[in-house]
Design a protein around this motif. Structure first.
Motif, short mmCIF file in Angstrom:
data_model
loop_
_atom_site.label_atom_id
_atom_site.label_comp_id
_atom_site.label_asym_id
_atom_site.label_seq_id
_atom_site.Cartn_x
_atom_site.Cartn_y
_atom_site.Cartn_z
N ILE A 2 0.85 -1.19 0.00
CA ILE A 2 0.00 0.00 0.00
C ILE A 2 0.88 1.24 0.00
O ILE A 2 1.77 1.39 0.84
CB ILE A 2 -0.93 0.02 1.23
CG1 ILE A 2 -1.85 -1.22 1.20
CG2 ILE A 2 -1.74 1.31 1.27
CD1 ILE A 2 -2.73 -1.35 2.41
N LYS A 3 0.62 2.14 -0.96
CA LYS A 3 1.39 3.39 -1.04
C LYS A 3 0.65 4.53 -0.35
O LYS A 3 -0.57 4.53 -0.27
CB LYS A 3 1.65 3.75 -2.50
CG LYS A 3 2.53 2.77 -3.25
CD LYS A 3 2.80 3.27 -4.66
CE LYS A 3 3.69 2.32 -5.43
NZ LYS A 3 3.98 2.83 -6.80
N ASP A 4 1.42 5.50 0.14
CA ASP A 4 0.85 6.69 0.76
C ASP A 4 0.23 7.57 -0.35
O ASP A 4 0.88 7.86 -1.35
CB ASP A 4 1.94 7.47 1.50
CG ASP A 4 1.37 8.50 2.45
OD1 ASP A 4 0.41 9.18 2.08
OD2 ASP A 4 1.91 8.65 3.56
N SER A 5 -1.04 7.96 -0.15
CA SER A 5 -1.72 8.76 -1.17
C SER A 5 -1.46 10.25 -1.02
O SER A 5 -2.06 11.06 -1.74
CB SER A 5 -3.23 8.49 -1.10
OG SER A 5 -3.73 8.84 0.18
N LEU A 6 -0.60 10.61 -0.09
CA LEU A 6 -0.28 12.03 0.13
C LEU A 6 0.29 12.65 -1.14
O LEU A 6 1.24 12.12 -1.74
CB LEU A 6 0.74 12.16 1.27
CG LEU A 6 1.18 13.57 1.66
CD1 LEU A 6 0.00 14.36 2.23
CD2 LEU A 6 2.32 13.51 2.68
N GLU A 24 14.72 8.33 -6.59
CA GLU A 24 13.44 8.35 -7.30
C GLU A 24 12.71 7.03 -7.12
O GLU A 24 11.49 7.01 -6.88
CB GLU A 24 13.68 8.64 -8.78
CG GLU A 24 12.40 8.81 -9.59
CD GLU A 24 12.71 9.10 -11.06
OE1 GLU A 24 11.99 9.92 -11.66
OE2 GLU A 24 13.68 8.51 -11.58
N ASP A 25 13.44 5.91 -7.22
CA ASP A 25 12.82 4.59 -7.03
C ASP A 25 12.27 4.44 -5.62
O ASP A 25 11.18 3.91 -5.42
CB ASP A 25 13.85 3.49 -7.30
CG ASP A 25 14.19 3.37 -8.79
OD1 ASP A 25 13.40 3.87 -9.61
OD2 ASP A 25 15.24 2.78 -9.11
N HIS A 26 13.05 4.90 -4.64
CA HIS A 26 12.61 4.82 -3.24
C HIS A 26 11.30 5.60 -3.05
O HIS A 26 10.37 5.13 -2.37
CB HIS A 26 13.67 5.38 -2.30
CG HIS A 26 14.91 4.55 -2.20
ND1 HIS A 26 14.93 3.21 -2.51
CD2 HIS A 26 16.18 4.87 -1.78
CE1 HIS A 26 16.14 2.72 -2.32
NE2 HIS A 26 16.93 3.72 -1.88
N LYS A 30 7.03 4.32 -2.25
CA LYS A 30 6.28 4.66 -1.04
C LYS A 30 5.13 5.64 -1.27
O LYS A 30 4.18 5.68 -0.50
CB LYS A 30 7.24 5.26 0.00
CG LYS A 30 8.16 4.24 0.65
CD LYS A 30 7.35 3.26 1.51
CE LYS A 30 8.23 2.29 2.23
NZ LYS A 30 7.42 1.35 3.08
N PHE A 31 5.24 6.45 -2.31
CA PHE A 31 4.21 7.48 -2.54
C PHE A 31 3.47 7.23 -3.85
O PHE A 31 4.09 6.94 -4.87
CB PHE A 31 4.84 8.87 -2.57
CG PHE A 31 5.41 9.32 -1.24
CD1 PHE A 31 4.57 9.86 -0.28
CD2 PHE A 31 6.76 9.18 -0.98
CE1 PHE A 31 5.09 10.28 0.93
CE2 PHE A 31 7.29 9.59 0.23
CZ PHE A 31 6.46 10.14 1.20
#
Length: 340
Positions: A2-6, A24-26, A30-31
């Protein structure tokens, strides 16, 4: 995963393409909703920062072709207002890290230790920290405005030395001293000499009881030498990591003088009332008695001139008494009192 939708816009200032791709990959791991801007030098980064692009956070390599180290961090900080900055470096230099963190940057990361989880947590922490600091600054400004814009004189003082720490504009206008002069003065300097002991006792009593609120009515001396009466309200607050006392002073000189004037006039009114009920009663009783005799016709007609003379005397006596009452009433200046 699950990615952060922020929704975020991140500026990466990194001249090493390999390091940029890894960062950029990192971030993309996460986002979910993220915009990434990439610049390779201080000058090009400055153009992006000053453009109309909305930047939420900056990842800054500490070594760029045109600037590096502490100077680079300081220059970026000066041009980014309150945008959180995370420093990225390949060197483990604790002293340098401390210096840079003292400039106001959010965090300091070693490149070899960065992974998606660490980078994500650092970004979230930096954003929350900046939001918290922004809230504190807003609260501080609100209280500062309440202090500076208050129409009543207010000041902060050190309870141990009694030195003024800060005063508002109303106090400067009222007392006639400049801010610089106030900061070189103590509470004793605005008190008449015969009131110093009273001041010390009041401060000590307030401190022992730890009471906030109304402290009493005191005599203060203005720079002009004039004495005024003030109602003091005080409370203990934290100021620059130290507990001090906040004071609000309300000038009640006119109020007390007005009250004193009313009390003096009340005394005179009581005197007038006593005159009306006692002094006026004697001639009035004689007049009523003579009128009663005349109505009954039980007196010798030869006595009539005498009775009429007595009526005149009593009438004149009452006239004098009434005139005196009117004169005393005028001295009270009742009309002037009502208009104040």
């Amino acid at each position: 995963m699950i990615k952060d939708s922020l929704s975020l816009s991140i500026l990466i200032i990194e001249d090493n393409l390999g390091d940029f791709v890894l960062l950029e990959d990192h971030l993309l791991e996460k986002f979910e909703a993220i915009r990434i801007f990439h610049e390779e030098s201080f000058e090009s980064a400055l153009v992006t920062i000053k453009s109309d692009k909305k930047i939420d956070i900056i990842l800054l390599d500490l070594v760029l072709p045109d600037l590096h180290g502490e100077v680079l961090a300081e220059k970026i900080q000066q041009n980014t207002s309150d945008i959180p900055i995370i420093i990225l470096t390949g060197y483990t230099d604790i002293d340098l890290a401390r210096k840079i963190l003292s400039l106001g940057v959010s965090d300091f990361l070693i490149k070899d230790e960065i992974n998606p989880e660490i980078l994500y947590k650092t970004i979230i922490y930096s954003l929350e920290r900046k939001s918290y600091i922004r809230g504190l600054n807003k609260t501080k400004k609100t209280y500062q405005d309440l202090f500076n814009l208050s129409p009543q004189p207010m000041w902060l003082y050190d309870t141990s030395s009694l030195f003024f720490l800060d005063v508002n504009q109303a106090a400067i206008v009222k007392y006639g001293y400049t801010l610089e002069e106030f900061r070189s003065m103590t509470l004793k300097d605005i008190r008449p000499k015969n009131q110093i002991r009273y001041l010390e006792d009041s401060v000590n009593e307030h401190g022992l009881k730890g009471v906030n609120g109304f402290a009493g009515v005191f005599v203060h001396r203005l720079r002009s030498g004039k004495n005024i009466y003030v109602e003091i309200y005080s409370s203990d607050i934290e100021y620059n990591d130290k507990w001090v006392r906040l004071v609000l002073a309300n000038d009640v000189t006119d109020k007390l003088e007005y009250t004193k004037k009313i009390e003096e006039q009340n005394v005179k009114l009581k005197d007038i009332a006593w005159t009306q009920s006692h002094v006026v009663r004697a001639p009035l009783s004689r007049i009523l008695g003579i009128i009663n005799l005349i109505e009954l016709e039980s007196f010798n007609s030869e006595d009539l001139p005498y009775l009429i003379n007595q009526l005149k005397l009593s009438g004149n006596e009452m006239d004098v008494i009434v005139r005196n009452i009117v004169s005393e009433a005028k001295l009270l200046n009742l009309n002037g009192l009502e208009s104040e």
